[in-house]
Scaffold this motif. Structure first.
Motif, PDB file in Angstrom:
ATOM      1  N   ARG A 141       0.985  -1.192   0.008  1.00  0.00           N
ATOM      2  CA  ARG A 141       0.032   0.266  -0.058  1.00  0.00           C
ATOM      3  C   ARG A 141       0.840   1.301  -0.107  1.00  0.00           C
ATOM      4  O   ARG A 141       1.896   1.198   0.746  1.00  0.00           O
TER       5      ARG A 141
ATOM      6  N   GLU B  11     -11.702 -17.414  -7.498  1.00  0.00           N
ATOM      7  CA  GLU B  11     -12.454 -17.010  -6.588  1.00  0.00           C
ATOM      8  C   GLU B  11     -11.651 -16.851  -5.355  1.00  0.00           C
ATOM      9  O   GLU B  11     -11.691 -15.942  -4.344  1.00  0.00           O
TER      10      GLU B  11
ATOM     11  N   LEU C 127      -8.892 -14.319  -5.572  1.00  0.00           N
ATOM     12  CA  LEU C 127      -9.598 -13.110  -5.440  1.00  0.00           C
ATOM     13  C   LEU C 127      -9.634 -12.621  -4.015  1.00  0.00           C
ATOM     14  O   LEU C 127      -9.750 -11.573  -3.424  1.00  0.00           O
ATOM     15  N   GLU C 128     -10.612 -13.634  -3.455  1.00  0.00           N
ATOM     16  CA  GLU C 128     -10.532 -13.643  -2.123  1.00  0.00           C
ATOM     17  C   GLU C 128      -9.470 -13.052  -0.910  1.00  0.00           C
ATOM     18  O   GLU C 128      -9.552 -12.407  -0.161  1.00  0.00           O
TER      19      GLU C 128
ATOM     20  N   ARG D  41      -6.797 -11.595  -2.003  1.00  0.00           N
ATOM     21  CA  ARG D  41      -6.469 -10.190  -2.342  1.00  0.00           C
ATOM     22  C   ARG D  41      -7.316  -9.137  -1.600  1.00  0.00           C
ATOM     23  O   ARG D  41      -6.885  -8.266  -1.111  1.00  0.00           O
ATOM     24  N   ARG D  42      -8.727  -9.539  -1.420  1.00  0.00           N
ATOM     25  CA  ARG D  42      -9.781  -8.951  -0.534  1.00  0.00           C
ATOM     26  C   ARG D  42      -9.210  -8.808   0.983  1.00  0.00           C
ATOM     27  O   ARG D  42      -9.294  -7.716   1.754  1.00  0.00           O
ATOM     28  N   ILE D  43      -8.748  -9.899   1.257  1.00  0.00           N
ATOM     29  CA  ILE D  43      -8.320 -10.216   2.702  1.00  0.00           C
ATOM     30  C   ILE D  43      -6.772  -9.141   2.986  1.00  0.00           C
ATOM     31  O   ILE D  43      -7.172  -8.347   3.830  1.00  0.00           O
TER      32      ILE D  43
ATOM     33  N   THR E 147      -6.265  -6.680   1.237  1.00  0.00           N
ATOM     34  CA  THR E 147      -6.783  -5.227   1.274  1.00  0.00           C
ATOM     35  C   THR E 147      -7.064  -4.718   2.567  1.00  0.00           C
ATOM     36  O   THR E 147      -7.023  -3.835   3.198  1.00  0.00           O
ATOM     37  N   THR E 148      -8.216  -5.673   3.012  1.00  0.00           N
ATOM     38  CA  THR E 148      -8.751  -5.352   4.363  1.00  0.00           C
ATOM     39  C   THR E 148      -7.573  -5.169   5.382  1.00  0.00           C
ATOM     40  O   THR E 148      -7.932  -4.083   6.146  1.00  0.00           O
TER      41      THR E 148
ATOM     42  N   GLU F 158      -5.985  -1.630   4.812  1.00  0.00           N
ATOM     43  CA  GLU F 158      -6.646  -0.626   4.948  1.00  0.00           C
ATOM     44  C   GLU F 158      -6.832  -0.442   6.504  1.00  0.00           C
ATOM     45  O   GLU F 158      -6.791   0.773   7.102  1.00  0.00           O
TER      46      GLU F 158
END
Lengths: 364, 364
Positions: free
Chosen positions: B195, B228, B231-232, B234-236, B238-239, B242
């Motif tokens: 990030r 998927e 992708l999940e 990557r979402r983790i 990102t969470t 952030e």
């Protein structure tokens, strides 16, 4: 002498080539010791040790030789005497011969001709009278060059129709010179190749170069030439490497001409006994960079693969170009390399940028 | 604070991660200053400056802070107090919060749960009685871990059917602990992501890891999971990035499970607030390495592309594995990295080897 990880490589010279060689050495667990006269220079930050001393300081050279396992040089204007002094104490790769040869354009061109390679026609010029005779022989345009210490177009002058030959001679300072016939070329290309201690040779794909004001501006690999031209360039590099019993990376600059039969021809322009600006694309675009390749060769190690990872384009950042670093970083597909030079000067190579275009396996 | 080329990055810690960060800084024209207690260590050779001092030496830290433009840490066992002391004087990225969080497994797991992420069930264990109750709650097998200073399997013990719970407790030294329920996983994977100061996030493709004796042995990228699942992951990442207002590279280690419905699930194992061994393949296999990505992020620069250059396999060279360096060099398609550690010790990470298998553009 084969180095083990943890050994120290001595590098004569402290510019960006020394810096990138030192970085490559770090990657494979080797240390570097930079020897150069400059107080501040790009290579120092990347080295485990540095000696700041003139190239004729025998005490400093003696201590340097004792501290390293093998030595090399990163530019060809290191005095031959320095390399000869070191060679009596520690292996220097490539050796004094390749260095001496490339320091004198007349000796270099004669070597190339004797090796059966095609060069521009050339004549030694030792005084103004000899120059007049040489111009009569080779015609105009032709290029007068000092035999020694030329780089990036320094120490050379074009003799055109109407040029005052004596004035051109005086402007270059009356040093020993060589007149070279003009080669009407279609492209400038270069082959970067390495030879190991065991005699193995690995060449990178032929690269195509564009100069601006005699300084390399852009390289693309592979060069847009016929396959047999690329093969012939490789053969030329092999001839040079073997004739010199060379160990390390070397670049051969060539002109691509259009022959009477419509085919491409190759004329050797010059040899650089070192890693070369036209090989910088290999840092991002080849399996093994030219810097690691040189480190492997002089360490007595096997060479790495020179496989390209895609079509490569390299742009030099010269002078104020480097002030665009923010814009370059903002383009995620560009690879930025900066050499740690704090002062921007016109014509100073500050860094370079590479872009790699993916190709399908087997393509290109 | 946005760095300009020529600026100096301070790095707390002197291991191979610091070494590879320093090399990445050199590439983009930045200098590094390593601060660590060790007299000899991998990172020193790659840095322009070094301070050898304990992490609680305030005078040394004060001088270090004055000499650098931004600071970072290369391992998570740097004392939080050191980072807090520096943070009052110079930007430290990532900051003390991510460090403190990942130094304590209980705090880390609580943070993950509060962020809505799935972890193994866990219970704090402060004494032998609490352990007995926790084992009754989570069942066997379960894993008892010290809350602090664990890495490569140190400070943890498996509680099986028949294990003597009090003996396991005493063996770990009675420090504050956490009991974690056992996760029956199919694969171990990790996502390495960065990030920037502006909040931009770039993640590398999910990597798949194999451990031997609790030490990472091999990584392959991409991981063999459903799209998927990648992708999940990557979402983790990102969470987590952030939630921590994180700046720099971070790794999230995950377990891939097989759910009751036959689909893959993801359970977060732990976070590493730094470049990560499972991201070493990016040095040869990605457009921008994780090391350059971290340097860009903490410099306040835009991030580079994380594009893979092919399918990547990375093998760690642990202990005597590194003695095979000659054989590795002789295989031209292998990329060898050695960390400059002179002494071979069992379980010591000495280097790594990567192989990149070309893929057609758009494939994989």
């Amino acid at each position: 002498m084969i180095l083990s990880p943890g050994a120290t490589i001595g590098i004569l010279g402290s510019g960006q080539l020394g810096r990138m060689l030192a970085i490559a050495a770090l990657k494979v667990g080797l240390r570097t010791h930079i020897y150069a006269p400059e107080a501040e220079a790009p290579a120092y930050d990347a080295a485990a040790a540095r000696t700041i001393a003139p190239f004729d300081d025998e005490a400093a050279l003696e201590a340097f030789a004792r501290s390293v396992d093998v030595a090399t040089y990163e530019f060809e204007n290191v005095p031959t005497a320095t390399v000869e002094f070191l060679s009596a104490r520690v292996p220097v790769r490539p050796g004094a011969r390749a260095l001496a040869l490339t320091q004198d354009r007349l000796v270099e061109k004669t070597f190339l001709r004797d090796a059966g390679l095609r060069t521009a026609p050339f004549v030694a010029v030792d005084d103004a009278g000899a120059l007049a005779r040489a111009v009569a022989e080779l015609g105009r345009p032709s290029i007068l060059k000092t035999r020694r210490f030329g780089y990036d177009g320094k120490g050379q002058s074009l003799i055109r129709e109407g040029s005052n030959v004596s004035a051109v001679y005086r402007a270059l300072g009356g040093a020993p010179m060589i007149l070279e016939g003009f080669v009407a070329f279609e492209r400038e290309v270069s082959v970067v190749a390495a030879r190991s201690l065991e005699g193995e040779i690995v060449a990178y794909d032929l690269a195509e170069n564009e100069h601006e004001r005699h300084i390399l501006a852009r390289t693309r690999a592979p060069a847009r030439v016929a396959p047999e031209t690329a093969l012939e360039a490789r053969r030329i590099a092999t001839t040079v490497l073997e004739a010199l019993d060379y160990v390390g990376v070397l670049a051969v600059e060539l002109f691509v001409t259009r022959e009477w039969n419509g085919r491409e021809g190759l004329v050797v322009n010059e040899i650089a006994p070192r890693v070369h600006n036209s090989g910088h694309w290999t840092l991002d675009g080849a399996q093994t960079s030219q810097f690691e390749q040189h480190i492997r060769a002089i360490s007595g190690w096997p060479l790495g693969a020179a496989t390209r990872r895609g079509r490569a384009e390299m742009h030099n950042l010269i002078g104020e170009d480097a002030e665009d670093w923010r814009d370059i970083l903002a383009q995620p597909d560009l690879c930025l390399h900066l050499y740690g030079k704090l002062e921007v000067r016109p014509d100073r190579k500050m860094g370079h940028v590479t872009r790699i275009f993916p190709e399908a396996p087997g393509e290109g």
